[in-house]
Motif scaffolding. Structure first.
Motif, mmCIF file in Angstrom:
data_model
loop_
_atom_site.group_PDB
_atom_site.id
_atom_site.type_symbol
_atom_site.label_atom_id
_atom_site.label_comp_id
_atom_site.label_asym_id
_atom_site.label_seq_id
_atom_site.Cartn_x
_atom_site.Cartn_y
_atom_site.Cartn_z
ATOM 1 N N HIS A 25 0.856 -1.186 0.000
ATOM 2 C CA HIS A 25 0.000 0.000 0.000
ATOM 3 C C HIS A 25 0.892 1.236 0.000
ATOM 4 O O HIS A 25 1.669 1.437 0.923
ATOM 5 C CB HIS A 25 -0.913 -0.024 1.238
ATOM 6 N N VAL A 26 0.805 2.026 -1.046
ATOM 7 C CA VAL A 26 1.662 3.210 -1.151
ATOM 8 C C VAL A 26 0.800 4.459 -1.114
ATOM 9 O O VAL A 26 -0.198 4.572 -1.841
ATOM 10 C CB VAL A 26 2.491 3.192 -2.454
ATOM 11 N N LEU A 27 1.195 5.396 -0.257
ATOM 12 C CA LEU A 27 0.501 6.684 -0.169
ATOM 13 C C LEU A 27 1.418 7.734 -0.786
ATOM 14 O O LEU A 27 2.553 7.900 -0.341
ATOM 15 C CB LEU A 27 0.221 7.034 1.298
ATOM 16 N N GLN A 28 0.940 8.430 -1.782
ATOM 17 C CA GLN A 28 1.803 9.388 -2.463
ATOM 18 C C GLN A 28 1.431 10.824 -2.105
ATOM 19 O O GLN A 28 0.256 11.202 -2.140
ATOM 20 C CB GLN A 28 1.699 9.211 -3.983
ATOM 21 N N ALA A 29 2.464 11.629 -1.771
ATOM 22 C CA ALA A 29 2.254 13.056 -1.513
ATOM 23 C C ALA A 29 2.466 13.846 -2.807
ATOM 24 O O ALA A 29 2.909 13.288 -3.816
ATOM 25 C CB ALA A 29 3.189 13.530 -0.410
ATOM 26 N N GLU A 30 2.165 15.118 -2.734
ATOM 27 C CA GLU A 30 2.227 16.033 -3.875
ATOM 28 C C GLU A 30 3.467 15.843 -4.755
ATOM 29 O O GLU A 30 4.582 15.748 -4.258
ATOM 30 C CB GLU A 30 2.283 17.449 -3.285
ATOM 31 N N ASP A 31 3.263 15.799 -6.050
ATOM 32 C CA ASP A 31 4.348 15.765 -7.039
ATOM 33 C C ASP A 31 5.284 14.563 -6.912
ATOM 34 O O ASP A 31 6.376 14.570 -7.471
ATOM 35 C CB ASP A 31 5.196 17.058 -6.981
ATOM 36 N N SER A 32 4.879 13.569 -6.197
ATOM 37 C CA SER A 32 5.759 12.390 -6.074
ATOM 38 C C SER A 32 5.578 11.472 -7.290
ATOM 39 O O SER A 32 4.548 11.509 -7.964
ATOM 40 C CB SER A 32 5.458 11.620 -4.791
ATOM 41 N N VAL A 33 6.640 10.697 -7.545
ATOM 42 C CA VAL A 33 6.624 9.792 -8.709
ATOM 43 C C VAL A 33 6.975 8.383 -8.243
ATOM 44 O O VAL A 33 8.059 8.152 -7.717
ATOM 45 C CB VAL A 33 7.638 10.242 -9.786
ATOM 46 N N LEU A 34 6.058 7.458 -8.442
ATOM 47 C CA LEU A 34 6.321 6.069 -8.076
ATOM 48 C C LEU A 34 6.388 5.229 -9.342
ATOM 49 O O LEU A 34 5.513 5.312 -10.200
ATOM 50 C CB LEU A 34 5.184 5.534 -7.187
ATOM 51 N N ARG A 35 7.455 4.423 -9.455
ATOM 52 C CA ARG A 35 7.502 3.423 -10.531
ATOM 53 C C ARG A 35 7.604 2.053 -9.873
ATOM 54 O O ARG A 35 8.517 1.790 -9.098
ATOM 55 C CB ARG A 35 8.697 3.669 -11.455
ATOM 56 N N LEU A 36 6.647 1.219 -10.207
ATOM 57 C CA LEU A 36 6.545 -0.078 -9.557
ATOM 58 C C LEU A 36 6.762 -1.174 -10.598
ATOM 59 O O LEU A 36 6.093 -1.193 -11.633
ATOM 60 C CB LEU A 36 5.140 -0.166 -8.947
ATOM 61 N N PHE A 37 7.727 -2.034 -10.331
ATOM 62 C CA PHE A 37 8.055 -3.107 -11.270
ATOM 63 C C PHE A 37 7.839 -4.455 -10.604
ATOM 64 O O PHE A 37 8.440 -4.730 -9.570
ATOM 65 C CB PHE A 37 9.522 -3.002 -11.702
ATOM 66 N N VAL A 38 7.008 -5.266 -11.184
ATOM 67 C CA VAL A 38 6.721 -6.562 -10.572
ATOM 68 C C VAL A 38 6.852 -7.658 -11.630
ATOM 69 O O VAL A 38 6.146 -7.657 -12.642
ATOM 70 C CB VAL A 38 5.306 -6.592 -9.955
ATOM 71 N N LEU A 39 7.788 -8.562 -11.392
ATOM 72 C CA LEU A 39 8.061 -9.623 -12.348
ATOM 73 C C LEU A 39 7.864 -10.960 -11.637
ATOM 74 O O LEU A 39 8.468 -11.195 -10.594
ATOM 75 C CB LEU A 39 9.524 -9.466 -12.779
ATOM 76 N N ASP A 40 6.991 -11.795 -12.203
ATOM 77 C CA ASP A 40 6.747 -13.099 -11.576
ATOM 78 C C ASP A 40 6.978 -14.228 -12.562
ATOM 79 O O ASP A 40 6.428 -14.227 -13.663
ATOM 80 C CB ASP A 40 5.286 -13.177 -11.081
ATOM 81 N N PHE A 41 7.786 -15.192 -12.145
ATOM 82 C CA PHE A 41 8.004 -16.406 -12.948
ATOM 83 C C PHE A 41 7.398 -17.629 -12.273
ATOM 84 O O PHE A 41 7.467 -18.722 -12.798
ATOM 85 C CB PHE A 41 9.494 -16.639 -13.195
ATOM 86 N N HIS A 42 6.882 -17.410 -11.074
ATOM 87 C CA HIS A 42 6.278 -18.503 -10.303
ATOM 88 C C HIS A 42 5.021 -17.998 -9.622
ATOM 89 O O HIS A 42 4.738 -16.797 -9.644
ATOM 90 C CB HIS A 42 7.270 -19.039 -9.260
ATOM 91 N N SER A 43 4.299 -18.914 -8.989
ATOM 92 C CA SER A 43 3.021 -18.566 -8.362
ATOM 93 C C SER A 43 3.164 -17.381 -7.417
ATOM 94 O O SER A 43 4.145 -17.275 -6.662
ATOM 95 C CB SER A 43 2.483 -19.760 -7.573
ATOM 96 N N ALA A 44 2.179 -16.501 -7.455
ATOM 97 C CA ALA A 44 2.215 -15.329 -6.591
ATOM 98 C C ALA A 44 0.831 -14.719 -6.466
ATOM 99 O O ALA A 44 -0.017 -14.891 -7.338
ATOM 100 C CB ALA A 44 3.189 -14.287 -7.151
ATOM 101 N N ASN A 45 0.653 -14.004 -5.340
ATOM 102 C CA ASN A 45 -0.548 -13.192 -5.138
ATOM 103 C C ASN A 45 -0.100 -11.761 -4.939
ATOM 104 O O ASN A 45 0.653 -11.481 -4.003
ATOM 105 C CB ASN A 45 -1.288 -13.647 -3.874
ATOM 106 N N ASN A 46 -0.559 -10.876 -5.774
ATOM 107 C CA ASN A 46 -0.113 -9.487 -5.660
ATOM 108 C C ASN A 46 -1.290 -8.555 -5.421
ATOM 109 O O ASN A 46 -2.283 -8.603 -6.144
ATOM 110 C CB ASN A 46 0.570 -9.027 -6.953
ATOM 111 N N ILE A 47 -1.148 -7.731 -4.388
ATOM 112 C CA ILE A 47 -2.099 -6.628 -4.212
ATOM 113 C C ILE A 47 -1.287 -5.342 -4.246
ATOM 114 O O ILE A 47 -0.394 -5.138 -3.425
ATOM 115 C CB ILE A 47 -2.881 -6.746 -2.890
ATOM 116 N N LEU A 48 -1.565 -4.521 -5.201
ATOM 117 C CA LEU A 48 -0.811 -3.287 -5.380
ATOM 118 C C LEU A 48 -1.798 -2.130 -5.235
ATOM 119 O O LEU A 48 -2.594 -1.856 -6.119
ATOM 120 C CB LEU A 48 -0.162 -3.249 -6.768
ATOM 121 N N HIS A 49 -1.759 -1.516 -4.087
ATOM 122 C CA HIS A 49 -2.737 -0.466 -3.761
ATOM 123 C C HIS A 49 -2.016 0.871 -3.690
ATOM 124 O O HIS A 49 -1.134 1.068 -2.862
ATOM 125 C CB HIS A 49 -3.416 -0.844 -2.425
#
Lengths: 210, 249
Positions: A25-49
């Motif tokens: 869970h990411v909370l972003q403040a003014e003018d912030s820049v988030l780059r999120l990279f998610v690479l899966d080669f095997h079983s996974a559960n991802n929640i990207l909030h």
């Protein structure tokens, strides 16, 4: 769940490779820049909030799942624009072989105060076998009127006509398939920071698909 | 003595159970240009698809020899490596695969098959520059993905460039003139003429006579209902232009 805050104007890259259970869970403040990279080669559960808690935030999500065997990946993005002039880009691809399963739920919310938001969500999937399955659900909730929001989802096989075209140009079918798969995933992989380090892994995973 | 390049004997083929080719006989010698004309649905494109091994078509009878070898027994990539080249009516777009990477892979596969060393990146680019100059083509397309976003004319020129690079012994031009304006048509036709040699041959498939103003055929065949029903010299094409295909339909 891991909660993380980005300060005003902060730029942050987050990279997750083969992380089985990602609950972020990411909370972003003014003018912030988030780059999120998610690479899966095997079983996974991802929640990207991701919540834009102030105006003019930017979020880019690049996610690739490349699965063999009976692995499954479920990814739920929750992109919440609460303030105006924010930008979000989501590029999400699944490549599924054997009996693997992919599940993508793309929740994109633009709240009433979030005017002039520019949001894009793209999901592209390739099934390499008849027994692989993909389920994709874009879910857009838009409560502001002056926004740009687009989404697209496609699931298909490798292009048969491209395969024949390549064979007519002397290229064996296995090599043609590898070239097409590489082409399909590279626009995501190239975005990763230090993507050169990934090339060995990518080669191995493409090879495994044969 | 003339060298026989391609020998098609009693070729029958079908798609999805529907018989399209109904006994084609055709012999092509090195150095010759054969035009195949005919009404829509006669089987012109089926012939090119069958010669190149398109898996959608099934050969039900007959044989094809290329330089004495059984062409129909070979997978598509082997036919290409043996020197059969198809200029596609609808060249396929391959997003994410660059022209340079694609064509260099193709060239080196062909070289490997012939027992030659692969071309280095430098040697390859030099050759590509030479061929582009020969064909009067700009090199702005090198770093783009194969055919992606190309205009109709660019796609057809790109086919001819690939032909120049791969130096096939048998080129099949499938409706290369369709969708081309006169300038693009001229560039394409001049390219084909420059690549002509006593060692190779071409099959030019076209519905219209127009292309044959620029590529002069040695023989013109009329294909109708899956068979070659008439053969003549280039004057036959003019005759067809004047009278249409009505007598063959």
């Amino acid at each position: 769940m891991d909660t993380l805050s980005l300060n005003k104007g902060e730029k942050r890259d987050l990279v997750f490779i083969d992380t089985p259970d990602l609950d972020l869970h990411v909370l972003q403040a003014e003018d912030s820049v988030l780059r999120l990279f998610v690479l899966d080669f095997h079983s996974a559960n991802n929640i990207l909030h991701i919540d834009h808690k102030a105006p003019r935030c930017t979020t880019e999500i690049y996610h690739l799942a490349f699965l063999h065997g009976a692995d499954s990946v479920s990814t739920h993005t929750r992109m919440h624009h609460e303030h105006g002039e924010g930008i979000s880009r989501q590029l999400i691809k699944f490549v599924l072989d054997d009996t693997s399963k992919g599940n993508f739920l793309g929740e994109l919310v633009i709240k009433p105060d979030a005017q002039q938001v520019d949001a894009q969500q793209t999901n592209r999937n390739i099934l390499l076998s008849k027994t692989a399955t993909m389920r994709t659900r874009p879910q857009l909730e838009i409560y502001a009127d002056d926004v740009k929001a687009s989404h697209g989802a496609t699931t298909g096989q490798l292009d048969e006509s491209a395969l024949f075209y390549m064979q007519q140009r002397c290229i064996a079918p296995d090599d043609a398939r590898k070239m097409l798969l590489r082409a399909f995933i590279m626009d995501i992989v190239e975005k990763f920071p230090e993507s050169e380090d990934l090339s060995v892994t990518i080669d191995r995973i493409i090879e495994q698909g044969q | 003595m003339q060298t026989t390049l391609l020998e098609i004997r009693n070729l029958h083929a079908s798609i999805a159970g529907k018989q399209i080719l109904k006994g084609i006989n055709l012999t092509i010698h090195a150095g010759e240009v054969h035009a195949i004309m005919g009404p829509n649905g006669a089987g012109k494109s089926t012939l090119s698809a069958v010669l190149t091994g398109n898996p959608q078509y099934e050969v039900t009878e007959g044989s094809v020899l290329l330089n004495g070898k059984d062409l129909l027994a070979m997978p598509p990539e082997q036919r290409a490596r043996e020197g059969v080249f198809l200029s596609f009516q609808y060249p396929v777009e391959i997003p994410g695969v660059s022209m340079v990477n694609f064509l260099r892979t193709a060239m080196n596969e062909k070289r490997k098959y012939a027992g030659l060393e692969p071309l280095s990146a430098t040697a390859f680019l030099k050759l590509m520059r030479e061929k582009r100059a020969l064909l009067n083509m700009a090199d702005k397309l090198n770093n783009r993905s194969v055919n992606e976003g190309f205009s109709g004319g660019e796609k057809k020129k790109n086919e001819i460039l690939q032909m120049a690079m791969l130096q096939p012994c048998l080129s099949i031009l499938d409706e290369t003139d369709s969708g081309l304006d006169i300038d693009a048509l001229r560039v394409v036709a001049e390219g084909v003429n420059r690549l002509k040699s006593p060692d190779n041959a071409s099959i030019v498939i076209t519905h219209y006579q127009r292309l044959l103003d620029y590529i002069i055929p040695d023989f013109v065949h009329v294909l109708a209902d899956g068979q070659i029903v008439k053969t003549g010299d280039k004057s036959l094409a003019l005759e067809l232009e004047k009278n249409g295909y009505a007598e063959f339909e």
